[in-house]
Design an enzyme around this catalytic site. Structure first.
Site, PDB file in Angstrom:
ATOM      1  N   HIS A 169     -10.947   1.924   6.304  1.00  0.00           N
ATOM      2  CA  HIS A 169      -9.521   1.824   6.040  1.00  0.00           C
ATOM      3  C   HIS A 169      -8.876   3.199   5.888  1.00  0.00           C
ATOM      4  O   HIS A 169      -7.778   3.451   6.381  1.00  0.00           O
ATOM      5  CB  HIS A 169      -9.319   1.000   4.767  1.00  0.00           C
ATOM      6  CG  HIS A 169      -7.896   0.695   4.475  1.00  0.00           C
ATOM      7  ND1 HIS A 169      -7.255  -0.379   5.033  1.00  0.00           N
ATOM      8  CD2 HIS A 169      -6.998   1.322   3.701  1.00  0.00           C
ATOM      9  CE1 HIS A 169      -6.018  -0.394   4.615  1.00  0.00           C
ATOM     10  NE2 HIS A 169      -5.826   0.627   3.799  1.00  0.00           N
ATOM     11  N   HIS A 189      -2.485  -6.531   5.546  1.00  0.00           N
ATOM     12  CA  HIS A 189      -3.082  -6.840   4.250  1.00  0.00           C
ATOM     13  C   HIS A 189      -3.873  -8.136   4.387  1.00  0.00           C
ATOM     14  O   HIS A 189      -3.712  -9.070   3.603  1.00  0.00           O
ATOM     15  CB  HIS A 189      -2.009  -6.932   3.149  1.00  0.00           C
ATOM     16  CG  HIS A 189      -2.308  -6.029   1.995  1.00  0.00           C
ATOM     17  ND1 HIS A 189      -1.946  -6.275   0.707  1.00  0.00           N
ATOM     18  CD2 HIS A 189      -2.963  -4.848   1.963  1.00  0.00           C
ATOM     19  CE1 HIS A 189      -2.355  -5.288  -0.066  1.00  0.00           C
ATOM     20  NE2 HIS A 189      -2.973  -4.413   0.664  1.00  0.00           N
ATOM     21  N   ASN A 190      -4.725  -8.172   5.420  1.00  0.00           N
ATOM     22  CA  ASN A 190      -5.425  -9.407   5.773  1.00  0.00           C
ATOM     23  C   ASN A 190      -6.408  -9.852   4.710  1.00  0.00           C
ATOM     24  O   ASN A 190      -6.385 -10.998   4.271  1.00  0.00           O
ATOM     25  CB  ASN A 190      -6.186  -9.223   7.089  1.00  0.00           C
ATOM     26  CG  ASN A 190      -5.279  -8.758   8.207  1.00  0.00           C
ATOM     27  OD1 ASN A 190      -4.067  -8.930   8.138  1.00  0.00           O
ATOM     28  ND2 ASN A 190      -5.845  -8.160   9.237  1.00  0.00           N
ATOM     29  N   GLN A 249      -0.772  -0.495  -8.064  1.00  0.00           N
ATOM     30  CA  GLN A 249       0.372  -0.447  -7.152  1.00  0.00           C
ATOM     31  C   GLN A 249       1.535   0.353  -7.743  1.00  0.00           C
ATOM     32  O   GLN A 249       1.524   0.705  -8.913  1.00  0.00           O
ATOM     33  CB  GLN A 249       0.838  -1.874  -6.879  1.00  0.00           C
ATOM     34  CG  GLN A 249      -0.235  -2.748  -6.260  1.00  0.00           C
ATOM     35  CD  GLN A 249      -0.500  -2.369  -4.832  1.00  0.00           C
ATOM     36  OE1 GLN A 249       0.375  -2.447  -3.997  1.00  0.00           O
ATOM     37  NE2 GLN A 249      -1.708  -1.920  -4.542  1.00  0.00           N
ATOM     38  N   ASN A 293      -1.695   0.986  12.202  1.00  0.00           N
ATOM     39  CA  ASN A 293      -2.714   0.689  11.212  1.00  0.00           C
ATOM     40  C   ASN A 293      -3.854  -0.026  11.937  1.00  0.00           C
ATOM     41  O   ASN A 293      -3.632  -0.710  12.920  1.00  0.00           O
ATOM     42  CB  ASN A 293      -2.066  -0.208  10.144  1.00  0.00           C
ATOM     43  CG  ASN A 293      -3.022  -0.638   9.072  1.00  0.00           C
ATOM     44  OD1 ASN A 293      -3.286  -1.819   8.907  1.00  0.00           O
ATOM     45  ND2 ASN A 293      -3.559   0.311   8.335  1.00  0.00           N
TER      46      ASN A 293
HETATM   47  N1  LIG Z   1      -3.150   1.701  15.537  1.00  0.00           N
HETATM   48  C1  LIG Z   1      -2.604   2.907  15.287  1.00  0.00           C
HETATM   49  N2  LIG Z   1      -1.850   3.519  16.189  1.00  0.00           N
HETATM   50  C2  LIG Z   1      -1.263   4.710  15.911  1.00  0.00           C
HETATM   51  N3  LIG Z   1      -1.357   5.322  14.747  1.00  0.00           N
HETATM   52  C3  LIG Z   1      -2.076   4.740  13.814  1.00  0.00           C
HETATM   53  C4  LIG Z   1      -2.734   3.512  14.030  1.00  0.00           C
HETATM   54  N4  LIG Z   1      -3.387   3.161  12.922  1.00  0.00           N
HETATM   55  C5  LIG Z   1      -3.125   4.135  12.036  1.00  0.00           C
HETATM   56  N5  LIG Z   1      -2.335   5.087  12.581  1.00  0.00           N
HETATM   57  C6  LIG Z   1      -1.783   6.240  11.895  1.00  0.00           C
HETATM   58  O1  LIG Z   1      -2.784   6.886  11.130  1.00  0.00           O
HETATM   59  C7  LIG Z   1      -2.206   7.357   9.903  1.00  0.00           C
HETATM   60  C8  LIG Z   1      -3.000   6.889   8.734  1.00  0.00           C
HETATM   61  O2  LIG Z   1      -2.805   5.514   8.567  1.00  0.00           O
HETATM   62  P1  LIG Z   1      -2.890   4.870   7.157  1.00  0.00           P
HETATM   63  O3  LIG Z   1      -4.078   5.410   6.460  1.00  0.00           O
HETATM   64  O4  LIG Z   1      -2.745   3.406   7.337  1.00  0.00           O
HETATM   65  O5  LIG Z   1      -1.582   5.454   6.505  1.00  0.00           O
HETATM   66  P2  LIG Z   1      -1.100   5.148   5.043  1.00  0.00           P
HETATM   67  O6  LIG Z   1      -2.130   5.727   4.151  1.00  0.00           O
HETATM   68  O7  LIG Z   1       0.207   5.818   4.960  1.00  0.00           O
HETATM   69  O8  LIG Z   1      -1.008   3.672   4.970  1.00  0.00           O
HETATM   70  C9  LIG Z   1      -0.782   6.858   9.852  1.00  0.00           C
HETATM   71  O9  LIG Z   1       0.079   7.873  10.226  1.00  0.00           O
HETATM   72  C10 LIG Z   1      -0.763   5.777  10.882  1.00  0.00           C
HETATM   73  O10 LIG Z   1       0.518   5.664  11.453  1.00  0.00           O
END
Ligand SMILES: Nc1ncnc2c1ncn2[C@@H]1O[C@H](COP(=O)(O)OP(=O)(O)O)[C@@H](O)[C@H]1O
Ligand SMILES: [Mg+2]
Lengths: 247, 774, 105, 105
Positions: B49, B95-96, B315, B552
């Protein structure tokens, strides 16, 4: 000169900015009133906006009622000042006892966000005089606790004294039955959507006129309510000046 | 091997850290073993994650450049300029798994988390879209989940005052044991207020504000407590996080006020990985380090262990880098909004995340008697986390799209079964997947903010931008049915559909966000699905000229019933320059001609019709021609900007018949059309081949529209006219009668259904499927 | 000073519509439960009072219940003194005062 | 057959965030009330059970509480047998502490 109208901001208010926008559209000068401050800053009328003041935890509107600003609003209302509560603002007014009744959980328990039709039962109040009275008003509701309740005696008195300001109606404009889930979605007794106090200066309603004040939003039926308030407030400013001068 | 080492060995696997990963951690620590706290911090940061350790190499292939992109992947949300100094921020997140365990809180905290990603950037959240997927609606477990998830989305979004304006609700048995709860949020900002998630400036204060830190979401890591600290009561470590939308609302206002007043140098929300993630990511992005003053972190509970404080996922918290002389102003803002706030550390120049117990002095150094209890390079936790090269293997049997011009699809069963196409249409409209979503979206506040021009229910959401003529248009789409057959095509189709939904309002799609929902990446077939999905996503975006600005990845979507069908959910935001020209999907005026743009190709697999009537084994999903899609979207935008179009709807779930029925139901105006059958009646009426539109126009504009379509190289034909109180579809042409003797006459193939019947089926279908209505 | 823990039980007054109670009754069938009736859903608030003595503590909780926890138009309340035992259950999840905002050193 | 009335008290489990309790605490200042802490807000469900005997009745209410009224992931419940009288407004505040049926997860 534009009239200054206070919009109370409780922590958790979320229609304050929408209300400010609608007031500006109607030519007023909105003034945000912070919940911790007792001063109303000399505004000509007060709007308690929608939202979830203090999270609506415990019971919608109950915690907000004890905030410093509400003590001033109660005094302002007692002095004849105009106060309008929309949605959560109506719940706060009811909890504070500034309008009669209580707002219970919706009949089907769930939160309801949809468009409803209401009719203005009186067009001679500071909150409705600018409505043309032609046909029902379309505007959204968005609440979980909007089922208007009062005991039978209070309801009878309300009806007799003209305290029912708005009612849910069906598409043809007829008063909704209490069990008409389509037209009276929250199950309000006697289809009451809004009330006005006996003096006629404090009113509350569950639907959101500020979200139905521009044609682009699907309806501008609410603009007449906002305009009524603004015009009445402007008039009140003049009247109060006279009163002060006489004293 | 010493005793201490052995205890680490015992622990790391239970924290989900493989032996290989432990070796990689040692490498990054100069060869030494991590202590327990460090191991806990690595275990959360090196989770799939937080680290994207399986997907990062794939994500790197996505196109990210585009007109007006202000912030792209790597930031909390993508940001794209909409002109006049304003920009839109948007992102989708999943948030599955939390929702599968506790649907209400799982969904609620999902909304909370994605909203924080938006306002962290300096944007005021203006909309939420929830893309939900569940198993069979008749199943008791599904009903329990959907009830909780919907109440959770509403409970949170309604309270914070962000309208839920759209999304999806899809039922497919593939999600029976593993529902998908993906939430997209959109925010609006002044470009000059763009705030990045970095902690620059050694000497700056690290400030934590929002809710206090409790033992939420520690879940798996609680083995640390029992292993290291004796058998403390596990019930003290709730893995379920509880959302507090009221606190979030205060957090939004406080954060935006801090940004507006220029009081913070960088801002980061706390999500997965809690303080560990927020400090290491912001330090790493700025090339700095952070020393954390553990004792200064405001807690909800006494006796929390250091690891609990450092990885808690409580949160509604935010972390800011603040110049020392602005601290008092920052504190005052937070206090005014009723939020706990504390200085919890300092930005350093050593590149490390250091945790100190016993307090820091004025210069950010450990006080006399204080203890450094963890130290590791910030990069080791984030950008330099391990990457796994996973194996991708295509499954043995897969069905491809039939080639254009392939023999007529044998899955046309309507006439053979003697089935009335009108009954099929009513059946489709009443299915859980195609019927009105009203029973669900009525539980959402879709109008707060007073910007909602088109809310949930009828295609893309439209939000006006106050004090301008502009509007933002948004849609989410996914296609697991085709994805199950061809993960590349499923992803590309989802991009085509989401962008098309935006384009048919007249808007120009600005960018794409995506949520990649797949199975266990260590299974070669699941990883192949993921890589095919990313390839399809990338190809579609490249051809459409759109940047992917964020997203994500959610892996391990599997249950005892098996993995889910690959489900990339695509979110698109578009800009409509002149809201006066907005076009909707409902018919407008009696007498308007009805035109069909594009053409159908064979292939019924993955369609709503196939789900209802079954598909032939040898059939495949319809083909997608991305160049055709580009032409189609360019055509419709130009047609709308020239004010030639009265209504526009794309042909998607349920095919042409459903698109026509929607135009009729939503306007109360019927239609009389004749559909030429080139392949077979089922394909023409109910096939879902992409890149097609149903348009209506004032009669005098029809010739110009037809000319414009031809200029764009698109087939277009006039099908009929708007009017009456029923939908009448006559089938004409060779295929209408066809080779089969039993096929019957043209009359047998005709469809004639009163609007009232269409509406009835469509209005009640969902509530009935869910047992909410008799 | 002494410390007391109370529960305030707030229930809808007789005759007041209780949609939540009805919803519970409505779902009994699905659970295959029969013989249950008269369901009323209210609130239970547990709290600790520090006061000079028991009488003072009770006065505080009475006031809190009457003014804040229950709306006399629609709700009734009853105050229950609960054992210290249950105050252990209710861990002090109380946030430090919202003003906690001291800079270290 | 016999008839029994119960109350099910549902409270947030220890360690679980209780936003409502926090909000109540935050409002005490405005009410001019001090000395109150550890506020936890839960639900109280009162219901009547008709069953063969007391044991059967309690089994029903246990099941209802565990499956419907409380969410075992985040809430604990306790079952209280209440007199017919206590469904009226003023419950005897000498009621025994609600200890029965406390059930983690
Ligand atoms: N499927 C994807 N396509 C493009 N960018 C992604 C994808 N999954 C994650 N990212 C990018 O990777 C970065 C880290 O994601 P994430 O850890 O979910 O961010 P956060 O901690 O803000 O929720 C974010 O900028 C997100 O937009
Ligand atoms: Mg983030």
């Amino acid at each position: 000169m534009t009239v200054r109208i206070g919009v109370v901001v409780f922590p958790g208010s979320n229609c304050d900015r929408d209300t400010v926008h609608a007031l500006v559209q109607a030519g007023a000068e909105p003034v945000e009133l912070w919940h911790e401050e007792a001063s109303l800053g000399g505004v000509a009328a007060v709007v308690l906006p929608g939202g979830f003041a203090y999270g609506d935890y415990l019971r919608a509107g109950v915690i907000a009622r004890f905030s410093p600003v509400m003590r001033s609003v109660a005094q302002f209302a007692a002095d004849g000042g105009l106060v309008l509560g929309i949605c959560n603002g109506f719940q706060v007014l009811a909890e504070a006892g500034l309008v009669p009744g209580a707002l219970l959980r919706n009949r089907d328990v769930r939160f309801l966000g949809r468009e409803v039709s209401i009719s203005a039962e009186r067009l001679d109040t500071p909150f409705t005089h600018a409505l043309d009275g032609a046909g029902p008003l379309r505007m959204p509701i968005a609440h979980g606790e909007g089922c208007y309740f009062a005991d039978a005696a209070t309801l009878d008195a309300l009806e007799a004294d003209g305290g029912v300001l708005f009612r849910y109606v069906d598409e043809a404009g007829n008063r909704a039955a209490e069990d008409d889930r389509a037209a009276n979605p929250n199950g309000s007794l006697r289809a009451i959507a809004g009330v006005i106090n006996a003096v006629g200066n404090v009113a509350g309603l569950m639907p959101h006129p500020e979200r139905a004040s521009e044609a682009i939003l699907g309806s501008d039926d609410g603009a007449g309510i906002v305009r009524s308030l603004v015009e009445s407030a402007a008039k009140a400013v003049g009247e109060r000046r006279v009163t002060v001068a006489l004293r | 091997m010493t005793v201490a080492e052995r205890s680490v060995d015992l622990l790391h696997r239970r924290l989900g850290v493989t032996d290989e990963e432990l070796g990689a951690i040692r490498d990054r620590l100069g060869g030494r073993d991590p202590n327990d706290l460090e191991l806990a911090m690595f275990s959360v940061m090196w989770s799939e994650h937080c680290s994207y350790k399986s997907s990062k190499p794939l994500l790197k292939t996505l196109p990210t450049a585009g007109d007006g992109v202000v912030a792209g992947p790597g930031e909390n949300a993508g940001v794209i300029s909409i002109g006049d100094g304003q920009a839109v921020a948007f992102k989708i997140e999943s948030h599955n798994h939390p929702s599968a365990v506790e649907p209400y809180q799982g969904a609620a905290t999902g909304v909370g988390g994605i909203l924080r990603d938006i306002f962290t950037m300096g944007a005021r959240p203006i909309a939420v879209l929830d893309a939900l997927r569940f198993g069979d609606p008749g199943d008791a477990r599904t009903r329990h989940l959907i009830d909780g998830v919907v109440r959770g989305v509403g409970g949170y979004g309604n309270c914070v005052g962000v309208p839920t304006v759209g999304g999806e609700l899809v039922f497919d048995p593939t999600y029976t044991g593993n529902p998908l709860v993906n939430v997209m949020a959109i925010g609006l900002l002044e470009e000059r207020q763009l705030t990045l998630a970095a902690a620059p400036g050694p000497g700056n204060l690290v400030v934590l504000f929002g809710s206090t830190t409790g033992r939420d979401g520690i879940g798996g890591a609680s083995v640390l407590a029992s292993a290291t600290f004796g058998d403390s009561d596990p019930s003290k470590r709730p893995s379920v996080q509880v959302g507090d939308p009221f606190a979030e609302k205060l957090l939004i206002e406080a954060s935006l006020e801090l940004i507006e007043r220029g009081l913070v140098e960088g801002l980061q929300d706390l999500g997965a990985g809690g303080i560990t993630c927020a400090t290491s990511e912001t330090a790493d992005r700025a090339g700095t380090g952070i020393v954390v003053d553990l004792d200064a972190i405001p807690r909800r509970e006494p006796d929390m262990e250091p690891f609990e404080v450092m990885i808690s996922e409580s949160q509604e918290r935010m972390c800011a880098a603040v110049l020392p002389d602005r601290w008092e102003a920052v504190r005052d803002v937070c206090v005014r909004w009723g939020l706990p706030v504390a200085v919890i550390g300092r930005v350093t120049d050593d590149g490390d995340i250091t945790v100190v117990e016993g307090g820091l002095d004025d210069d950010g150094r450990a006080r006399a008697g204080a203890r450094e209890i963890a130290r590791m390079p910030a990069a080791a936790l984030t950008s330099d986390a391990i990457i796994h090269e996973r194996l991708a293997t295509a499954p043995q049997h897969r069905r491809a799209a039939p080639a254009p011009g392939a023999p007529i699809d044998p899955s046309d069963r309507l006439p053979e079964r003697g089935m009335d196409p009108g009954a099929v249409l009513l059946g489709l409209l009443g299915t859980a997947n195609l019927s009105s979503r009203r029973a669900v979206f009525e539980q959402y506040d879709s109008t707060v903010g007073a910007d909602t021009v088109a809310g949930p229910g009828r295609g893309a959401a439209v939000l006006r931008v106050k004090n301008t003529t502009k509007a933002l248009v948004a849609s989410t789409d996914g296609n697991q049915a085709v994805g199950a057959l061809d993960p590349y095509l499923g992803a590309a189709l989802s991009v085509a559909e989401a962008t098309r939904n935006v384009a048919i309002t007249g808007a120009r799609p600005l960018g794409v966000t995506n949520c990649l929902n797949y199975g266990d990446p260590t299974r070669p077939e699941a990883f192949w699905q993921l890589s095919e999905g990313v390839r399809g996503l990338g190809d579609a975006c490249r051809v459409l000229g759109l940047p992917v600005t964020g997203g994500n990845v959610s892996l391990y979507n599997e249950s005892p019933d098996g993995p889910i069908a690959p489900t990339p959910v695509i979110g698109v935001v578009g800009l409509l320059e002149d809201i006066g020209r907005l076009v909707g999907p409902a018919f407008v005026t009696e007498g308007d001609p009805i035109l069909l743009v594009g053409e159908s190709t064979p292939g019924m697999s993955g369609s709503a019709y196939a789900a209802l009537a079954g598909a032939a084994v040898e059939d495949g999903p319809p083909a997608l021609d991305l160049a055709r899609e580009v032409a189609l979207q360019a055509f419709i935008r130009e047609a709308i900007s020239r004010e030639l179009v009265a209504s526009a709807q794309d042909v998607s779930g349920g095919g042409l018949a459903v698109a026509l029925a929607e135009g009729a139901m939503w306007s109360g105006l019927g239609a009389q059309v004749r559909v030429p059958v080139a392949t077979s009646p089922a394909v023409e009426l109910f096939g879902e081949s992409p890149s097609r539109l149903v348009l209506t126009a004032r009669p005098r504009f029809a010739p110009a529209l037809m000319l414009l379509a031809l200029q764009h190289g698109l087939p277009i034909e006039e099908l009929g006219v708007v009017g009456g109180d029923r939908l009448v579809i006559e089938l004409i042409g060779a295929g209408a009668t066809g080779a089969s003797e039993e096929r019957g006459s043209r009359i047998a193939d005709a469809l004639e259904v009163p609007i009232a019947d269409l509406r009835h089926a469509w209005d009640h279908g969902l509530a009935r499927a869910l047992g909410w209505e008799g | 000073m002494s410390t007391h823990r109370y529960a305030v039980n707030v229930t809808p007054k007789p005759g007041i519509l209780d949609p939540q109670g009805r919803a519970v009754e409505g779902s009994l069938d699905h659970l295959g439960i029969s013989g249950v009736s008269g369901v009323r859903v209210g609130r239970r608030v547990e709290l600790t009072v520090d006061a000079a003595d028991e009488t003072a503590a009770r006065a505080i909780v009475e006031r809190l219940a009457g003014e804040l926890l229950a709306n006399p138009l629609i709700e009734a309340f009853a105050i229950e003194s609960i054992a210290g035992a249950s105050s252990r259950t209710a861990a002090p999840d109380t946030a430090p005062p919202a003003t906690a905002g001291e800079r270290p050193a």
